[in-house]
Scaffold this motif. Sequence first.
Motif, PDB file in Angstrom:
ATOM      1  N   HIS A 187       0.840  -1.188   0.000  1.00 14.68           N
ATOM      2  CA  HIS A 187       0.000   0.000   0.000  1.00 14.68           C
ATOM      3  C   HIS A 187       0.879   1.244   0.000  1.00 14.68           C
ATOM      4  N   ASN A 238      -6.108  -5.571  -2.142  1.00 15.66           N
ATOM      5  CA  ASN A 238      -7.458  -5.563  -1.588  1.00 15.66           C
ATOM      6  C   ASN A 238      -7.601  -6.547  -0.439  1.00 15.66           C
ATOM      7  N   ASN A 297      -6.264  -5.318   2.921  1.00 15.72           N
ATOM      8  CA  ASN A 297      -7.077  -4.474   3.802  1.00 15.72           C
ATOM      9  C   ASN A 297      -7.629  -5.253   4.985  1.00 15.72           C
ATOM     10  N   ASN A 328     -11.868  -0.824   6.891  1.00 16.51           N
ATOM     11  CA  ASN A 328     -10.778  -1.282   6.019  1.00 16.51           C
ATOM     12  C   ASN A 328     -10.785  -2.803   5.903  1.00 16.51           C
TER      13      ASN A 328
END
Length: 262
Positions: free
Chosen positions: A70, A110, A113, A196
């Motif tokens: 990230h 993804n 998260n 998240n």
Amino acid sequence: MAQFIWNLLLVLFTLLGLPAGLAWLLTIVNRHTKANLVNRYGINSQVYLGCLGIMIHELSHLILAVVFHHHIQSVRLLKLPHLNQDTGAPEDLALGYVNHTWSQSSIYQNVGNLFIGVAPIFGCTASLLGLDALLYPGLAQAIFRLADHPFDPDWSGSWTALTTNVSSWWQLLLLLILTILIVIGGFDLSPADYQNSSLGLSTMLIFLTVATIIFSIFDQQAPIILKAITSFGFTLAMILGYSLLVSIVVMLITRLLPQRRR
């Protein structure tokens, strides 16, 4: 088909349901702990008494955000909250923050998260276990003896390790103080943390379903894989249960603290 459904339910409960339930309980208990402190000694008391846990909380977010590639925008491991939000920024009342972005097209980022959101639960638990191993090895050995065989716990061996490897009084006192500093500030997941985590949950569910279909096809290997999964999941649950027990004790202590004189 029935066997596949059973396998899937066992995998989802062991790897997602059980850890999520314990994480939720940890969050509730430690929010009560912070509320006890704020009501008695003011809003900044949760920072003074939970500083170590807050820093581990944010550092856990940061480490896993980097692991899952990230983009880190801003980081603050510790800060005092502001009662008046003059700027309207959500960070005003935060005790620390890690702002990050990710690529919507990346499955890896993804899924990240999910793990980034709940990272403080595992970061703080690992920190507590590390302190136990350093300052009270008997306690760490007792926990791991139980965790090694979750379906057939070694209670006698665990008790022997706990009572025969007792540290000196100053080590126990230091362990108690550091444990309180971690528990008060570290285990409380914010609404943003849960939000998240939810972003990666659907992708993780799909991955676990596909993985379960694959290993369920191979009848001979499925029991071995399921045993490994359940052993890992219940080991994690026992360690999180230890953290929950410590958190409950700290919450009860803060509830008994005297009110601040006004």
